[in-house]
Motif scaffolding. Structure first.
Motif, short mmCIF file in Angstrom:
data_model
loop_
_atom_site.label_atom_id
_atom_site.label_comp_id
_atom_site.label_asym_id
_atom_site.label_seq_id
_atom_site.Cartn_x
_atom_site.Cartn_y
_atom_site.Cartn_z
N ILE A 72 0.88 -1.17 -0.02
CA ILE A 72 0.24 0.14 0.08
C ILE A 72 0.93 1.30 0.10
N PRO A 73 0.77 2.09 -1.16
CA PRO A 73 1.52 3.20 -0.92
C PRO A 73 0.77 4.59 -0.07
N ALA A 74 0.63 4.09 1.08
CA ALA A 74 -0.22 5.01 2.24
C ALA A 74 0.52 6.32 2.68
N ASN A 75 -0.01 7.14 3.36
CA ASN A 75 0.66 8.57 3.87
C ASN A 75 0.62 8.20 5.33
N PRO A 76 1.40 9.14 6.08
CA PRO A 76 1.72 8.67 7.40
C PRO A 76 0.60 8.77 8.31
N ASP A 77 -0.64 9.43 7.84
CA ASP A 77 -1.86 9.43 8.77
C ASP A 77 -2.39 7.93 8.52
N PHE A 78 -2.43 7.36 7.63
CA PHE A 78 -2.80 5.83 7.64
C PHE A 78 -1.96 4.87 8.48
N PHE A 79 -0.75 5.15 8.53
CA PHE A 79 0.14 4.36 9.39
C PHE A 79 -0.17 4.63 10.88
N ARG A 80 -0.30 6.01 11.25
CA ARG A 80 -0.47 6.25 12.70
C ARG A 80 -1.76 5.63 12.96
N VAL A 81 -2.73 5.66 12.25
CA VAL A 81 -3.95 5.10 12.58
C VAL A 81 -3.98 3.37 12.58
N SER A 82 -3.09 2.91 11.74
CA SER A 82 -3.19 1.49 11.69
C SER A 82 -2.23 0.80 12.87
N THR A 107 -7.92 5.25 2.48
CA THR A 107 -6.79 4.96 2.01
C THR A 107 -6.89 3.74 1.16
N ILE A 108 -7.64 2.84 1.59
CA ILE A 108 -7.77 1.36 1.04
C ILE A 108 -8.62 1.58 -0.20
N GLU A 109 -9.59 2.35 0.01
CA GLU A 109 -10.46 2.56 -1.40
C GLU A 109 -9.72 3.36 -2.44
N GLU A 110 -8.83 4.09 -2.00
CA GLU A 110 -8.00 4.95 -2.96
C GLU A 110 -7.02 3.83 -3.73
N PHE A 111 -6.44 3.08 -2.74
CA PHE A 111 -5.41 2.07 -3.37
C PHE A 111 -6.17 1.14 -4.31
N ALA A 112 -7.29 0.99 -4.18
CA ALA A 112 -8.19 -0.14 -4.94
C ALA A 112 -8.42 0.49 -6.29
N ARG A 113 -8.37 1.96 -6.52
CA ARG A 113 -8.86 2.58 -7.74
C ARG A 113 -7.72 2.54 -8.56
N PHE A 114 -6.33 2.56 -8.12
CA PHE A 114 -5.24 2.28 -9.26
C PHE A 114 -4.89 0.75 -8.91
N THR A 115 -5.30 -0.17 -8.56
CA THR A 115 -4.75 -1.44 -8.06
C THR A 115 -5.61 -2.49 -9.04
N HIS A 116 -5.22 -3.13 -9.84
CA HIS A 116 -5.96 -4.13 -10.63
C HIS A 116 -5.62 -5.53 -10.20
N ILE A 117 -6.75 -6.28 -9.73
CA ILE A 117 -6.66 -7.51 -9.26
C ILE A 117 -7.42 -8.52 -10.09
N ASN A 118 -6.79 -9.11 -11.02
CA ASN A 118 -7.43 -10.05 -11.80
C ASN A 118 -6.78 -11.45 -11.77
N HIS A 119 -6.33 -11.77 -10.39
CA HIS A 119 -5.47 -12.92 -10.20
C HIS A 119 -6.54 -14.10 -9.73
N ASP A 120 -5.97 -15.22 -9.61
CA ASP A 120 -6.88 -16.42 -9.17
C ASP A 120 -7.20 -16.41 -7.80
N LEU A 121 -6.30 -16.00 -6.94
CA LEU A 121 -6.43 -15.98 -5.63
C LEU A 121 -5.63 -14.68 -5.02
N VAL A 122 -6.34 -14.06 -3.68
CA VAL A 122 -5.63 -12.96 -3.32
C VAL A 122 -5.32 -13.38 -1.78
N VAL A 123 -4.31 -13.16 -1.39
CA VAL A 123 -3.65 -13.08 0.22
C VAL A 123 -3.57 -11.86 0.66
N VAL A 124 -4.35 -11.27 1.75
CA VAL A 124 -4.13 -9.98 2.02
C VAL A 124 -3.24 -9.95 3.51
N HIS A 125 -2.49 -9.41 3.83
CA HIS A 125 -1.58 -9.62 5.00
C HIS A 125 -1.90 -8.64 6.18
#
Length: 406
Positions: A72-82, A107-125
């Protein structure tokens, strides 16, 4: 002989685990050959998750499975919250405001807008990308890989995050006692170390001495060396390590080295480092090294007489397996995944993290008995070889993916 800087392949591990174990990976991978798997986490550097992915993803591709990795190319505010979320999931308090939720989900919604997920399986950590599943029309299995202890989470935050978690097909935890109860199916998968990474591969004594000098350990200094290698994080209790060292120092002449990193997704890291640095300056025989290269960690773990892992909370603590792989005894807190790696009295000692006197005594027992130290070291390496190497970890992922893709 392969050049060290060439990318590792599965064949390079034959001398460590045997031909049969490598053959098992190729057989298992044939079940999902050509499938596209995507890993998503918070950052490419800093912390155990990024390190595991950095070592594992190329080897999985070598096995014939097409595995990718995005952060995730997130900003410092996101990491403070997480980071606040991370602390609360391990039992801490949190003021769960609407603003925090907006920063997190936005932040995650914004990430989704420029991330294409066309894979057979997704692993979120881990929790940082957890809401991502909301922003795609789900057409493939999604697995949530949790690397922290959720046995006693903050109830308010648990209720909030459960809204995202229940959408996943499966969750994966280090240990059964870490699992969220009542949130769908889950599996257990212990993490691993890579014995051929720069951090863990064999290095000559001259290299060890070279990098010890770089972190302030004087050449020819024969005093026992105690170390702790971990992020600068309050849960790792570096201030408690200093208290333990003060007790040991009253009984024997020795030195302490604190090696740590400030993770990219941890905004509290700099603050903790500054506090520890201030205390270190008051002690002559304590050194601190921050954001060092992996080869420095390798050298320190090999040179140490005892490695400490005095965590107050711990997901797993792979620095223990790293040290044991190098036949260095470890004294660690009896919590999280540490007891999986330390068999008390055999591959190290388990201690109450708040009992400084007992921790100091266990460290001095090892330093004062060379035969005991050697025996613990041998048993520790064997325990890691049998349970915590990357080849076992890859096989377990392949089994899980096969379950969902065939």
């Amino acid at each position: 002989m392969r050049k060290r800087l060439m990318p590792k392949t599965l064949a390079d591990y034959r001398d460590i685990v045997g031909e049969d174990e490598i053959s098992k990976i190729y057989r298992k991978s044939s079940e999902v050959l050509g499938k596209h798997i995507l890993n998503i986490n918070a950052t490419y550097y800093g912390g155990g998750v990024a390190e595991i992915l950095r070592n594992m993803v190329p080897l999985m591709n070598d096995a014939g499975v097409q595995v990718g990795w995005r952060a995730i190319p997130a900003n410092p505010d996101f990491f403070r919250v997480s980071k606040k979320f991370h602390n609360a999931l391990q039992g801490g308090d949190i003021n769960l405001t609407e603003m925090k939720k907006e920063v997190y989900e936005g932040t995650i919604e914004e990430f989704a807008r420029f991330t294409h997920i066309n894979h057979d399986l997704v692993v979120v950590h881990d929790p940082q990308p957890l809401p991502l599943i909301l922003y795609y029309k789900k057409r493939q299995p999604w697995i949530w890989r949790c690397h922290i202890d959720l046995s006693s989470p903050n109830e308010e935050l648990w209720t909030y995050l459960k809204y995202f978690g229940i959408r996943y097909d499966n969750a994966v935890y280090h240990l059964d006692r870490f699992a969220w109860r009542g949130v769908g199916n889950y599996s257990i998968m212990k993490p691993s170390i890579d014995p051929l990474s720069i951090k863990n591969t064999d290095i000559p004594q001259s290299t060890i001495e070279k990098y010890l000098r770089k972190v302030g350990i004087k050449e020819g200094d024969s005093r026992p060396l105690i170390s702790q290698i971990s992020r600068f994080d309050r849960w790792k209790d570096p201030m408690g390590v200093l208290k333990v060292f003060d007790l040991i120092k009253n009984e024997m002449d020795c030195q302490l080295l604190l090696v740590g990193a400030i993770a990219a997704d941890d905004p509290e890291g700099q603050e903790v480092y500054d506090e520890v640095f201030s205390e270190v300056q008051k002690r002559e025989d304590v050194k601190i090294a921050v954001n060092v290269h992996d080869i420095v960690v390798n050298a320190v773990q090999r040179a140490s007489d005892v490695v400490l892992q005095k965590s107050l909370r711990e997901g797993f603590g792979l620095t223990i397996s790293e040290a044991l792989w190098k036949e260095t005894p470890v004294v660690g807190s009896n919590l999280g995944g540490i007891p999986e790696q330390i068999i008390d009295g055999e591959t190290g000692y388990l201690v109450d993290p708040y009992d400084y006197e007992d921790t100091a005594e266990k460290v001095m027992n090892i330093i004062g008995d060379e035969n005991l130290s050697d025996e613990i070291g041998r048993k520790g390496k064997q325990h890691v070889k049998e349970n915590f190497l990357i080849i076992r970890h890859i096989k377990e992922w392949l089994d899980l993916w096969t379950e969902f893709l065939t």
